[in-house]
Design an enzyme around this catalytic site. Structure first.
Site, PDB file in Angstrom:
ATOM      1  N   GLY A   1      20.238   4.107   2.746  1.00  0.00           N
ATOM      2  CA  GLY A   1      19.836   5.185   3.658  1.00  0.00           C
ATOM      3  C   GLY A   1      20.538   6.482   3.338  1.00  0.00           C
TER       4      GLY A   1
ATOM      5  N   GLY B   1       4.849   8.194  10.199  1.00  0.00           N
ATOM      6  CA  GLY B   1       3.871   7.490   9.366  1.00  0.00           C
ATOM      7  C   GLY B   1       4.455   7.223   7.997  1.00  0.00           C
TER       8      GLY B   1
ATOM      9  CG  ASP C   1       8.602   7.199  11.002  1.00  0.00           C
ATOM     10  OD1 ASP C   1       9.396   6.247  11.094  1.00  0.00           O
ATOM     11  OD2 ASP C   1       7.384   7.054  10.799  1.00  0.00           O
TER      12      ASP C   1
ATOM     13  CG  ASP D   1       7.464   0.609   1.704  1.00  0.00           C
ATOM     14  OD1 ASP D   1       8.119  -0.370   1.279  1.00  0.00           O
ATOM     15  OD2 ASP D   1       6.914   0.618   2.817  1.00  0.00           O
TER      16      ASP D   1
ATOM     17  CB  ALA E   1      -0.914  -0.020   1.229  1.00  0.00           C
ATOM     18  CG  ASN E   2       3.548   2.045   3.188  1.00  0.00           C
ATOM     19  OD1 ASN E   2       2.428   2.414   3.537  1.00  0.00           O
ATOM     20  ND2 ASN E   2       4.396   1.466   4.031  1.00  0.00           N
TER      21      ASN E   2
HETATM   22  O1  RIB Z   1       7.954  -0.528   5.016  1.00  0.00           O
HETATM   23  C1  RIB Z   1       7.163  -0.013   6.052  1.00  0.00           C
HETATM   24  C2  RIB Z   1       5.965  -0.904   6.252  1.00  0.00           C
HETATM   25  O2  RIB Z   1       6.389  -2.155   6.705  1.00  0.00           O
HETATM   26  C3  RIB Z   1       4.998  -0.388   7.289  1.00  0.00           C
HETATM   27  O3  RIB Z   1       4.016   0.452   6.760  1.00  0.00           O
HETATM   28  C4  RIB Z   1       4.451  -1.669   7.898  1.00  0.00           C
HETATM   29  O4  RIB Z   1       3.103  -1.877   7.664  1.00  0.00           O
HETATM   30  C5  RIB Z   1       5.308  -2.799   7.331  1.00  0.00           C
HETATM   31  O5  RIB Z   1       4.650  -3.494   6.357  1.00  0.00           O
END
Ligand code: RIB
Length: 304
Positions: A218, A283, A242, A248, A40-41
Site C-alpha cells: 500500500g 470503482g 477508493d 490489480d 478483468a481489472n
Molecule cells: O481486486 C478488486 C476486485 O476484487 C473487485 O473488482 C471485485 O470484483 C473483486 O474481485
C-alpha cells in the site's frame, strides 16, 4: 501479447463512513454498479497502459454480464475467449469507508466454471505473458500454468485472494505478486512458520520458488526479491478515494511494461505509479491510468 485468465464481476459499491459492526445496520444513499473482477481489472489495467490483451474467463447469460464485458471491449481487449456459463455472472459487494479502504465479498458464480481447456494452444508461446489470480478454480490455473511454461510463456501469478499453494505449483510462476496478507499465507504454507520482515519474506519466497517475488504494501510501496537481489519501490503520494483494484492495476501495468521490454525494477516503478493513480475514483477500473498519465508521475517513484 498479454493473456489474462481470471474472473469477471459486476461490482456493487456501497460508500460508508465506517464499516458496520456485526449486527449493526448503516445507511448509504445508493449503490454504484461498476465493472470488476480481479482478472478483468488486470486486463483493463494492462490495456489502458498500452498492452495488447486477450481475456479468458466466464460470465452468465444474465444482463449483469454486460457490465464487465462491455468495459473490456471498450478498451479494445479481445473478449472472444470469454465463456458463457449457466451460472450467474460473478458479483462483488464492496463497502468503501471514509479512508478509501474496502471490504469485499464476492459471489463467484460463473467464475467457478472457467476452464483451462478452452485456451487454444496457439495463444501460448514465447511472446505470451500469462497473468492469473485466484478467483477462478485453482486447478484450472495450474493446468494452464503448466501448459504456458512448457510453451515458453512468461507467467505472473497474483495470489489474490490469499490461498496456500504448494511449492511445486508456485514454481510455475516466474513472478509472484502478493499483498501483505497473501505473502503471509504463501510464506506460512511454504515454511510452516510465520516470519517477521517483509524483505526477508520476499527473499525467502523467491529463493524457494526460483521466481521473482513482489510484495505490495500500500502506502509503503513495494518490496521485490529476485535471485538474492532485494529492492524497494516507493508508493505514489496520493489521497486515496477508493483503493479497490489498486493491486490489480499494479499487476496489469506490470505485465504491460514487461511486454514492452522493461526489466523487473523499471516495470515495478511504472506499476507502483499506476496503482497510486488507480485509487483516485470509486470503482476498480474508473481511474486506471494511461501510459502517458503514468509517465507524468514516474519520477516520484524511487527505487532503492
Ligand atoms: O481486486 C478488486 C476486485 O476484487 C473487485 O473488482 C471485485 O470484483 C473483486 O474481485
Amino acid at each position: 501479447m498479454i493473456l489474462v485468465f481470471g474472473s469477471l464481476n459486476a461490482d456493487f459499491f456501497l460508500s460508508v463512513q465506517t464499516f458496520p459492526l456485526p449486527g449493526e445496520t448503516v445507511l448509504t444513499p445508493g449503490a454504484l454498479i461498476k465493472a470488476g473482477g480481479k482478472g478483468a481489472n488486470q486486463a483493463a489495467a494492462a490495456a489502458k497502459a498500452g498492452g495488447l490483451v486477450k481475456m479468458i474467463g466466464a460470465v452468465g447469460t444474465d444482463e449483469v454480464a454486460k457490465v464487465p464485458v462491455t468495459a473490456l471491449k471498450a478498451l479494445g481487449i479481445d473478449c472472444s475467449g470469454i465463456q458463457v456459463s449457466q451460472l450467474a455472472t460473478g458479483m462483488a459487494m464492496i463497502m468503501v469507508d471514509g479512508q478509501g479502504e474496502n471490504s469485499i465479498v464476492v459471489a463467484s458464480g460463473a467464475n467457478t466454471t472457467v476452464s483451462a481447456d478452452a485456451v487454444a494452444q496457439t495463444v501460448l508461446n514465447e511472446e505470451t505473458i500469462l497473468v492469473m489470480q485466484m478467483e477462478v478454480p485453482p486447478e484450472e490455473n495450474f493446468k494452464l500454468l503448466r501448459r504456458a511454461k512448457a510453451a515458453g510463456a512468461k507467467t505472473i501469478l497474483n495470489v489474490a485472494p490469499a490461498r496456500a499453494i504448494s511449492e511445486s505449483d508456485l514454481k510455475l510462476a516466474d513472478y509472484l505478486i502478493l499483498n501483505e496478507i497473501e505473502a503471509d499465507t504463501v510464506y506460512s504454507a511454504l515454511f510452516e512458520k510465520t516470519f517477521l520482515g517483509i524483505e526477508e519474506k520476499a527473499a525467502a519466497i523467491s529463493d524457494k520458488t526460483g521466481g521473482v517475488c513482489l510484495i505490495t504494501t500500500g502506502a509503503d510501496g513495494v518490496v521485490g526479491a529476485q535471485r538474492g537481489d532485494i529492492f524497494k519501490a516507493s508508493a505514489l503520494p496520493v489521497c486515496p478515494v477508493d483503493t479497490t483494484g489498486a493491486g490489480d492495476a499494479f499487476v496489469g501495468i506490470f505485465a504491460a511494461m514487461l511486454d514492452n521490454g522493461l526489466d523487473t525494477r523499471q516495470a515495478v516503478r511504472y506499476a507502483a505509479a499506476g496503482a497510486g493513480l488507480a485509487c483516485l475514483k470509486i470503482g476498480a477500473q474508473e481511474s486506471l491510468p494511461t501510459l502517458k498519465e503514468i509517465e507524468s508521475r514516474i519520477e516520484e517513484i524511487k527505487i532503492s
